[in-house]
Design a protein around this motif. Sequence first.
Motif, PDB file in Angstrom:
ATOM      1  N   PHE A  42       0.684  -0.996  -0.032  1.00  0.00           N
ATOM      2  CA  PHE A  42       0.129  -0.044  -0.146  1.00  0.00           C
ATOM      3  C   PHE A  42       0.800   1.447  -0.144  1.00  0.00           C
ATOM      4  O   PHE A  42       0.457   2.212  -0.719  1.00  0.00           O
ATOM      5  N   ARG A  43       2.030   1.218   0.799  1.00  0.00           N
ATOM      6  CA  ARG A  43       2.762   2.488   1.074  1.00  0.00           C
ATOM      7  C   ARG A  43       3.366   2.661  -0.635  1.00  0.00           C
ATOM      8  O   ARG A  43       3.431   4.013  -1.041  1.00  0.00           O
ATOM      9  N   VAL A  44       4.043   1.791  -1.201  1.00  0.00           N
ATOM     10  CA  VAL A  44       4.448   1.844  -2.601  1.00  0.00           C
ATOM     11  C   VAL A  44       3.203   2.291  -3.560  1.00  0.00           C
ATOM     12  O   VAL A  44       3.512   3.255  -4.315  1.00  0.00           O
ATOM     13  N   GLY A  45       2.262   1.672  -3.509  1.00  0.00           N
ATOM     14  CA  GLY A  45       0.954   2.064  -4.518  1.00  0.00           C
ATOM     15  C   GLY A  45       0.585   3.788  -4.270  1.00  0.00           C
ATOM     16  O   GLY A  45       0.393   4.419  -5.187  1.00  0.00           O
ATOM     17  N   LEU A  46       0.333   3.858  -2.885  1.00  0.00           N
ATOM     18  CA  LEU A  46      -0.106   5.610  -2.695  1.00  0.00           C
ATOM     19  C   LEU A  46       1.170   6.253  -2.884  1.00  0.00           C
ATOM     20  O   LEU A  46       0.809   7.342  -3.412  1.00  0.00           O
ATOM     21  N   THR A  47       2.341   6.057  -2.660  1.00  0.00           N
ATOM     22  CA  THR A  47       3.371   7.135  -2.942  1.00  0.00           C
ATOM     23  C   THR A  47       3.719   7.142  -4.593  1.00  0.00           C
ATOM     24  O   THR A  47       3.694   8.264  -4.931  1.00  0.00           O
ATOM     25  N   GLU A  48       3.382   5.999  -5.262  1.00  0.00           N
ATOM     26  CA  GLU A  48       3.660   6.245  -6.869  1.00  0.00           C
ATOM     27  C   GLU A  48       2.497   7.045  -7.195  1.00  0.00           C
ATOM     28  O   GLU A  48       2.478   7.766  -8.093  1.00  0.00           O
ATOM     29  N   ALA A  49       1.176   6.867  -6.929  1.00  0.00           N
ATOM     30  CA  ALA A  49       0.077   7.609  -7.263  1.00  0.00           C
ATOM     31  C   ALA A  49       0.139   9.209  -6.877  1.00  0.00           C
ATOM     32  O   ALA A  49      -0.344   9.923  -7.848  1.00  0.00           O
ATOM     33  N   LEU A  50       0.511   9.416  -5.799  1.00  0.00           N
ATOM     34  CA  LEU A  50       0.974  10.872  -5.380  1.00  0.00           C
ATOM     35  C   LEU A  50       1.758  11.501  -6.135  1.00  0.00           C
ATOM     36  O   LEU A  50       1.601  12.587  -6.873  1.00  0.00           O
ATOM     37  N   ALA A  51       3.136  10.584  -6.657  1.00  0.00           N
ATOM     38  CA  ALA A  51       3.977  11.204  -7.246  1.00  0.00           C
ATOM     39  C   ALA A  51       3.393  11.514  -8.750  1.00  0.00           C
ATOM     40  O   ALA A  51       3.787  12.592  -9.488  1.00  0.00           O
ATOM     41  N   ASN A  52       2.863  10.620  -9.363  1.00  0.00           N
ATOM     42  CA  ASN A  52       2.237  10.763 -10.666  1.00  0.00           C
ATOM     43  C   ASN A  52       1.420  11.994 -10.701  1.00  0.00           C
ATOM     44  O   ASN A  52       1.311  12.696 -11.579  1.00  0.00           O
ATOM     45  N   ALA A  53       0.510  12.068  -9.742  1.00  0.00           N
ATOM     46  CA  ALA A  53      -0.427  13.160  -9.713  1.00  0.00           C
ATOM     47  C   ALA A  53       0.215  14.479  -9.671  1.00  0.00           C
ATOM     48  O   ALA A  53       0.182  15.600 -10.434  1.00  0.00           O
ATOM     49  N   MET A  54       1.200  14.441  -8.989  1.00  0.00           N
ATOM     50  CA  MET A  54       1.974  16.066  -8.786  1.00  0.00           C
ATOM     51  C   MET A  54       2.775  16.156 -10.016  1.00  0.00           C
ATOM     52  O   MET A  54       2.743  17.166 -10.483  1.00  0.00           O
ATOM     53  N   LEU A  55       3.775  15.295 -10.347  1.00  0.00           N
ATOM     54  CA  LEU A  55       4.594  15.607 -11.117  1.00  0.00           C
ATOM     55  C   LEU A  55       3.965  15.535 -12.907  1.00  0.00           C
ATOM     56  O   LEU A  55       4.260  16.386 -13.557  1.00  0.00           O
ATOM     57  N   TYR A  56       3.030  14.794 -13.286  1.00  0.00           N
ATOM     58  CA  TYR A  56       2.610  14.397 -14.327  1.00  0.00           C
ATOM     59  C   TYR A  56       1.201  14.950 -14.622  1.00  0.00           C
ATOM     60  O   TYR A  56       1.026  15.691 -15.519  1.00  0.00           O
ATOM     61  N   GLY A  57       0.419  14.819 -13.511  1.00  0.00           N
ATOM     62  CA  GLY A  57      -1.073  15.073 -13.698  1.00  0.00           C
ATOM     63  C   GLY A  57      -1.084  16.829 -13.514  1.00  0.00           C
ATOM     64  O   GLY A  57      -1.525  17.298 -14.411  1.00  0.00           O
ATOM     65  N   ASN A  58      -0.686  17.187 -12.443  1.00  0.00           N
ATOM     66  CA  ASN A  58      -0.450  18.546 -12.242  1.00  0.00           C
ATOM     67  C   ASN A  58       0.654  19.218 -12.696  1.00  0.00           C
ATOM     68  O   ASN A  58       0.762  20.755 -12.591  1.00  0.00           O
ATOM     69  N   GLY A  59       1.677  18.668 -13.361  1.00  0.00           N
ATOM     70  CA  GLY A  59       3.017  19.188 -14.134  1.00  0.00           C
ATOM     71  C   GLY A  59       3.623  20.256 -13.029  1.00  0.00           C
ATOM     72  O   GLY A  59       4.071  21.236 -13.491  1.00  0.00           O
ATOM     73  N   HIS A  60       3.819  19.769 -11.723  1.00  0.00           N
ATOM     74  CA  HIS A  60       4.422  20.552 -11.030  1.00  0.00           C
ATOM     75  C   HIS A  60       3.744  21.988 -10.502  1.00  0.00           C
ATOM     76  O   HIS A  60       4.484  22.709  -9.717  1.00  0.00           O
ATOM     77  N   ASP A  61       2.799  22.112 -11.089  1.00  0.00           N
ATOM     78  CA  ASP A  61       2.158  23.514 -10.747  1.00  0.00           C
ATOM     79  C   ASP A  61       1.710  23.634  -9.054  1.00  0.00           C
ATOM     80  O   ASP A  61       0.767  22.991  -8.975  1.00  0.00           O
ATOM     81  N   PRO A  62       2.231  24.725  -8.391  1.00  0.00           N
ATOM     82  CA  PRO A  62       2.131  24.455  -7.159  1.00  0.00           C
ATOM     83  C   PRO A  62       0.603  24.944  -6.824  1.00  0.00           C
ATOM     84  O   PRO A  62       0.293  24.880  -5.770  1.00  0.00           O
ATOM     85  N   HIS A  63      -0.059  25.768  -7.872  1.00  0.00           N
ATOM     86  CA  HIS A  63      -1.477  26.174  -7.541  1.00  0.00           C
ATOM     87  C   HIS A  63      -2.547  25.127  -7.811  1.00  0.00           C
ATOM     88  O   HIS A  63      -3.700  25.295  -7.356  1.00  0.00           O
ATOM     89  N   LYS A  64      -2.181  23.872  -8.387  1.00  0.00           N
ATOM     90  CA  LYS A  64      -3.116  22.613  -8.450  1.00  0.00           C
ATOM     91  C   LYS A  64      -2.886  21.886  -7.200  1.00  0.00           C
ATOM     92  O   LYS A  64      -1.696  21.671  -6.668  1.00  0.00           O
ATOM     93  N   ARG A  65      -3.876  21.172  -6.734  1.00  0.00           N
ATOM     94  CA  ARG A  65      -3.819  20.416  -5.707  1.00  0.00           C
ATOM     95  C   ARG A  65      -4.055  18.867  -6.127  1.00  0.00           C
ATOM     96  O   ARG A  65      -4.737  18.412  -7.182  1.00  0.00           O
ATOM     97  N   VAL A  66      -3.625  18.078  -5.132  1.00  0.00           N
ATOM     98  CA  VAL A  66      -4.244  16.692  -5.248  1.00  0.00           C
ATOM     99  C   VAL A  66      -4.960  16.266  -4.119  1.00  0.00           C
ATOM    100  O   VAL A  66      -4.898  16.492  -2.878  1.00  0.00           O
ATOM    101  N   ARG A  67      -6.015  15.290  -4.528  1.00  0.00           N
ATOM    102  CA  ARG A  67      -7.073  14.951  -3.366  1.00  0.00           C
ATOM    103  C   ARG A  67      -6.588  13.445  -3.174  1.00  0.00           C
ATOM    104  O   ARG A  67      -6.830  12.870  -4.198  1.00  0.00           O
ATOM    105  N   VAL A  68      -6.640  13.218  -1.942  1.00  0.00           N
ATOM    106  CA  VAL A  68      -6.727  11.652  -1.577  1.00  0.00           C
ATOM    107  C   VAL A  68      -7.819  11.291  -0.789  1.00  0.00           C
ATOM    108  O   VAL A  68      -7.984  12.004   0.249  1.00  0.00           O
ATOM    109  N   GLU A  69      -8.467  10.288  -1.261  1.00  0.00           N
ATOM    110  CA  GLU A  69      -9.469  10.005  -0.269  1.00  0.00           C
ATOM    111  C   GLU A  69      -9.021   8.468  -0.054  1.00  0.00           C
ATOM    112  O   GLU A  69      -8.901   7.625  -1.050  1.00  0.00           O
TER     113      GLU A  69
END
Lengths: 149, 110
Positions: A42-69
């Motif tokens: 679970f740690r690996v899966g969640l970490t990778e999902a967050l990294a993908n969301a921030m790096l590729y999804g939001n493109g490092h844009d600090p104004h964009k947020r990531v929601r985790v449920e």
Amino acid sequence: METTELTLELPSDIRSIEQAVDYVMERCSACCRHGHRLHFNFRVGLTEALANAMLYGNGHDPHKRVRVEVRVAGEEITARVTDEGDGFDPSGVPDPTHPGNLLKPCGRGIYLMRSLMDEVEFNDRGNSVTLVLRLDEGGGEPLAGGASA
Amino acid sequence: MPFQVSKTGDVTVVDVDGQLIVGNRQELKQKVLEELEAGERKFLIDFSNTGYIDSSGLGVLVSLSKKIREKGGELRLAGLNEDLRTLFELTKLDTLFRIAESREEALQGL
């Protein structure tokens, strides 16, 4: 059956990943069986999902947020990670274990998610991924995820 | 400091303390490349005190391995715990790197 739900909103700052994952792990550990699949898969899966969301999804844009449920119901953990990006086509990600791709520095995150979680599902837009891990499956073996390695 | 650089003979040894993840991978890359540019060719990265490597960390190791080989050098890894070995095996990177059980074993013949 006891159910626990947790929601986090994170900035697109990769430095926040470790702390966020530690917090989720702590909350999950408090309400379900401690096991290797929780602390590794679970740690690996969640970490990778967050990294993908921030790096590729939001493109490092600090104004964009990531929601985790995160939802823990009995021995099943579900985590949905959603970014504010345009999404992508997960079927277009090449297999990083193909001999021709081994020397590429990127492309292993989704593969690890699929290898270690029981279910990995993207929404149609491709900006939200849902991870499911059943803690009571596989006898605690770390490789008992949903996808073949 | 998560990355401690030392010398054992002509081998540059990097100890990774804690995690090698997306948030600190560039620091490791910079330290190793500085040594490579300075003429060092033999590298050992010791993960005996490492709890976790994410896919970005794996990517940096791949990138460093490639750059070191291009200069005629060699990179070996040592001290991976069971979980870290699993990550290398899942991604088939265990076929790309020379992975030793211990620092001593890795240093032999390097």
